[in-house]
Design a protein around this motif. Structure first.
Motif, PDB file in Angstrom:
ATOM      1  N   ARG A   1       0.837  -1.206   0.000  1.00  0.00           N
ATOM      2  CA  ARG A   1       0.000   0.000   0.000  1.00  0.00           C
ATOM      3  C   ARG A   1       0.873   1.257   0.000  1.00  0.00           C
ATOM      4  O   ARG A   1       0.569   2.231  -0.680  1.00  0.00           O
ATOM      5  N   LEU A   2       1.961   1.207   0.762  1.00  0.00           N
ATOM      6  CA  LEU A   2       2.876   2.344   0.817  1.00  0.00           C
ATOM      7  C   LEU A   2       3.541   2.565  -0.538  1.00  0.00           C
ATOM      8  O   LEU A   2       3.650   3.700  -1.005  1.00  0.00           O
ATOM      9  N   ILE A   3       3.967   1.496  -1.191  1.00  0.00           N
ATOM     10  CA  ILE A   3       4.631   1.601  -2.492  1.00  0.00           C
ATOM     11  C   ILE A   3       3.678   2.201  -3.525  1.00  0.00           C
ATOM     12  O   ILE A   3       4.076   3.040  -4.334  1.00  0.00           O
ATOM     13  N   LEU A   4       2.411   1.811  -3.487  1.00  0.00           N
ATOM     14  CA  LEU A   4       1.421   2.400  -4.401  1.00  0.00           C
ATOM     15  C   LEU A   4       1.306   3.906  -4.175  1.00  0.00           C
ATOM     16  O   LEU A   4       1.253   4.692  -5.133  1.00  0.00           O
ATOM     17  N   GLU A   5       1.277   4.306  -2.921  1.00  0.00           N
ATOM     18  CA  GLU A   5       1.184   5.721  -2.567  1.00  0.00           C
ATOM     19  C   GLU A   5       2.432   6.478  -3.029  1.00  0.00           C
ATOM     20  O   GLU A   5       2.340   7.580  -3.566  1.00  0.00           O
ATOM     21  N   MET A   6       3.596   5.867  -2.821  1.00  0.00           N
ATOM     22  CA  MET A   6       4.844   6.491  -3.261  1.00  0.00           C
ATOM     23  C   MET A   6       4.874   6.644  -4.785  1.00  0.00           C
ATOM     24  O   MET A   6       5.319   7.662  -5.303  1.00  0.00           O
ATOM     25  N   THR A   7       4.391   5.637  -5.494  1.00  0.00           N
ATOM     26  CA  THR A   7       4.348   5.670  -6.955  1.00  0.00           C
ATOM     27  C   THR A   7       3.448   6.800  -7.427  1.00  0.00           C
ATOM     28  O   THR A   7       3.799   7.549  -8.347  1.00  0.00           O
ATOM     29  N   GLU A   8       2.295   6.935  -6.762  1.00  0.00           N
ATOM     30  CA  GLU A   8       1.366   8.005  -7.106  1.00  0.00           C
ATOM     31  C   GLU A   8       2.007   9.385  -6.908  1.00  0.00           C
ATOM     32  O   GLU A   8       1.767  10.302  -7.684  1.00  0.00           O
ATOM     33  N   ARG A   9       2.813   9.504  -5.863  1.00  0.00           N
ATOM     34  CA  ARG A   9       3.484  10.776  -5.567  1.00  0.00           C
ATOM     35  C   ARG A   9       4.816  10.915  -6.317  1.00  0.00           C
ATOM     36  O   ARG A   9       5.531  11.886  -6.142  1.00  0.00           O
ATOM     37  N   LYS A  10       5.151   9.906  -7.118  1.00  0.00           N
ATOM     38  CA  LYS A  10       6.395   9.886  -7.903  1.00  0.00           C
ATOM     39  C   LYS A  10       7.640   9.988  -7.019  1.00  0.00           C
ATOM     40  O   LYS A  10       8.614  10.652  -7.361  1.00  0.00           O
ATOM     41  N   LEU A  11       7.599   9.300  -5.880  1.00  0.00           N
ATOM     42  CA  LEU A  11       8.740   9.282  -4.964  1.00  0.00           C
ATOM     43  C   LEU A  11       9.607   8.059  -5.238  1.00  0.00           C
ATOM     44  O   LEU A  11       9.100   6.934  -5.332  1.00  0.00           O
TER      45      LEU A  11
ATOM     46  N   LEU B   1      20.959   9.300  -5.638  1.00  0.00           N
ATOM     47  CA  LEU B   1      21.415  10.651  -5.972  1.00  0.00           C
ATOM     48  C   LEU B   1      20.570  11.208  -7.117  1.00  0.00           C
ATOM     49  O   LEU B   1      20.356  10.545  -8.126  1.00  0.00           O
ATOM     50  N   GLY B   2      20.067  12.425  -6.931  1.00  0.00           N
ATOM     51  CA  GLY B   2      19.265  13.083  -7.954  1.00  0.00           C
ATOM     52  C   GLY B   2      17.813  12.641  -8.000  1.00  0.00           C
ATOM     53  O   GLY B   2      17.060  13.087  -8.860  1.00  0.00           O
ATOM     54  N   CYS B   3      17.403  11.786  -7.081  1.00  0.00           N
ATOM     55  CA  CYS B   3      16.040  11.242  -7.086  1.00  0.00           C
ATOM     56  C   CYS B   3      15.077  12.087  -6.251  1.00  0.00           C
ATOM     57  O   CYS B   3      15.484  12.968  -5.514  1.00  0.00           O
ATOM     58  N   ARG B   4      13.793  11.772  -6.377  1.00  0.00           N
ATOM     59  CA  ARG B   4      12.736  12.406  -5.571  1.00  0.00           C
ATOM     60  C   ARG B   4      12.603  11.627  -4.271  1.00  0.00           C
ATOM     61  O   ARG B   4      12.291  10.426  -4.291  1.00  0.00           O
ATOM     62  N   ILE B   5      12.839  12.314  -3.164  1.00  0.00           N
ATOM     63  CA  ILE B   5      12.835  11.669  -1.852  1.00  0.00           C
ATOM     64  C   ILE B   5      11.869  12.390  -0.933  1.00  0.00           C
ATOM     65  O   ILE B   5      11.964  13.601  -0.732  1.00  0.00           O
ATOM     66  N   GLY B   6      10.932  11.634  -0.376  1.00  0.00           N
ATOM     67  CA  GLY B   6       9.996  12.169   0.597  1.00  0.00           C
ATOM     68  C   GLY B   6      10.577  12.024   1.992  1.00  0.00           C
ATOM     69  O   GLY B   6      11.237  11.021   2.288  1.00  0.00           O
ATOM     70  N   VAL B   7      10.346  13.024   2.827  1.00  0.00           N
ATOM     71  CA  VAL B   7      10.860  13.001   4.197  1.00  0.00           C
ATOM     72  C   VAL B   7       9.706  13.165   5.174  1.00  0.00           C
ATOM     73  O   VAL B   7       8.850  14.032   4.996  1.00  0.00           O
ATOM     74  N   GLU B   8       9.708  12.326   6.182  1.00  0.00           N
ATOM     75  CA  GLU B   8       8.707  12.400   7.248  1.00  0.00           C
ATOM     76  C   GLU B   8       9.227  13.391   8.299  1.00  0.00           C
ATOM     77  O   GLU B   8       9.889  13.006   9.251  1.00  0.00           O
ATOM     78  N   TYR B   9       8.939  14.665   8.083  1.00  0.00           N
ATOM     79  CA  TYR B   9       9.426  15.718   8.982  1.00  0.00           C
ATOM     80  C   TYR B   9       8.573  15.863  10.246  1.00  0.00           C
ATOM     81  O   TYR B   9       9.094  16.212  11.297  1.00  0.00           O
TER      82      TYR B   9
ATOM     83  N   THR C   1      21.399  19.549  -1.940  1.00  0.00           N
ATOM     84  CA  THR C   1      21.914  19.392  -3.304  1.00  0.00           C
ATOM     85  C   THR C   1      21.908  17.928  -3.753  1.00  0.00           C
ATOM     86  O   THR C   1      22.415  17.603  -4.821  1.00  0.00           O
ATOM     87  N   PHE C   2      21.341  17.054  -2.919  1.00  0.00           N
ATOM     88  CA  PHE C   2      21.392  15.616  -3.204  1.00  0.00           C
ATOM     89  C   PHE C   2      20.317  15.183  -4.201  1.00  0.00           C
ATOM     90  O   PHE C   2      20.547  14.338  -5.058  1.00  0.00           O
ATOM     91  N   GLY C   3      19.110  15.733  -4.048  1.00  0.00           N
ATOM     92  CA  GLY C   3      18.005  15.332  -4.905  1.00  0.00           C
ATOM     93  C   GLY C   3      16.823  16.259  -4.692  1.00  0.00           C
ATOM     94  O   GLY C   3      16.954  17.319  -4.088  1.00  0.00           O
ATOM     95  N   LYS C   4      15.660  15.874  -5.191  1.00  0.00           N
ATOM     96  CA  LYS C   4      14.446  16.661  -4.989  1.00  0.00           C
ATOM     97  C   LYS C   4      13.794  16.163  -3.706  1.00  0.00           C
ATOM     98  O   LYS C   4      13.287  15.045  -3.647  1.00  0.00           O
ATOM     99  N   ILE C   5      13.819  16.995  -2.677  1.00  0.00           N
ATOM    100  CA  ILE C   5      13.341  16.608  -1.351  1.00  0.00           C
ATOM    101  C   ILE C   5      11.976  17.251  -1.108  1.00  0.00           C
ATOM    102  O   ILE C   5      11.781  18.432  -1.408  1.00  0.00           O
ATOM    103  N   GLU C   6      11.033  16.465  -0.586  1.00  0.00           N
ATOM    104  CA  GLU C   6       9.724  17.029  -0.269  1.00  0.00           C
ATOM    105  C   GLU C   6       9.181  16.454   1.034  1.00  0.00           C
ATOM    106  O   GLU C   6       9.542  15.345   1.438  1.00  0.00           O
ATOM    107  N   ASP C   7       8.339  17.239   1.673  1.00  0.00           N
ATOM    108  CA  ASP C   7       7.698  16.803   2.914  1.00  0.00           C
ATOM    109  C   ASP C   7       6.658  15.738   2.580  1.00  0.00           C
ATOM    110  O   ASP C   7       5.738  15.982   1.808  1.00  0.00           O
ATOM    111  N   ALA C   8       6.820  14.576   3.154  1.00  0.00           N
ATOM    112  CA  ALA C   8       5.891  13.468   2.924  1.00  0.00           C
ATOM    113  C   ALA C   8       5.381  12.939   4.263  1.00  0.00           C
ATOM    114  O   ALA C   8       5.136  11.747   4.429  1.00  0.00           O
TER     115      ALA C   8
END
Length: 173
Positions: free
Chosen positions: A18-28, A110-118, A137-144
């Motif tokens: 279920r988590l992987i599906l959610e990550m795929t939807e968010r392109k993480l 490196l250079g990937c989209r990474i979600g962070v549980e802040y 500078t590592f990748g595209k980081i977003e609050d997840a």
């Protein structure tokens, strides 16, 4: 390894899916979990060390790596489905965010989209700043922060059955 899981392995596999599906939807490409309750929900990992820096890295392919202190290594192996545990050395002037960045590099992120549980007590303000410094500078980081919290709201039949059994035990007591 010998595990003391609180639910069946299949339940954890379903949660991961279920988590992987959610990550795929968010392109993480990956998700960095810092909340103890998220790690527990996803893998069964249970520790009192949640006040120390630790992160469960979940890749879009479903693979997981836990970065934690040596004090939590045995606990992680005994109470969870996590096979891959990497230890950071807790010492004066340690920067575990650098260890995490190196781990993410080793995982080819490196250079990937990474979600962070802040949004968690598991990531102190100081460690959040250290993390942002390492990842800017590592990748595209977003609050997840919302992903696992939302998934945890929907209870599976196994979770409902366990809650009903706990209620029965409470009634019997």
């Amino acid at each position: 390894h010998l595990m003391a899981l609180h639910v069946e392995r299949s339940e954890f596999d379903a949660r991961r899916d279920r988590l992987i599906l959610e990550m795929t939807e968010r392109k993480l490409d990956a998700l960095l979990l810092f909340a103890q309750e998220s790690m527990y929900w996803l893998t069964g990992y249970d520790t009192f060390g949640f006040c120390f820096f630790q992160s469960l890295v979940v890749k879009a392919d479903g693979s997981m790596v836990l970065l934690t202190r040596s004090a939590d290594l045995r606990q992680a192996k005994h109470t969870s489905t996590i096979d891959n545990v990497v230890v950071w050395t807790d010492r004066a002037d340690a920067n575990p965010a650098l260890d995490l960045r190196n781990l993410l590099n080793d995982l080819d992120l490196l250079g990937c989209r990474i979600g962070v549980e802040y949004n968690t007590h598991g990531l102190t303000a100081r460690n959040g700043l250290l993390l942002d410094e390492q990842l800017k500078t590592f990748g595209k980081i977003e609050d997840a922060s919302d992903i696992v919290n939302r998934l945890r709201l929907f209870k599976s039949p196994a979770e409902i059955k366990k809650a009903e059994r706990a209620a029965e035990l409470g009634d019997d007591a």
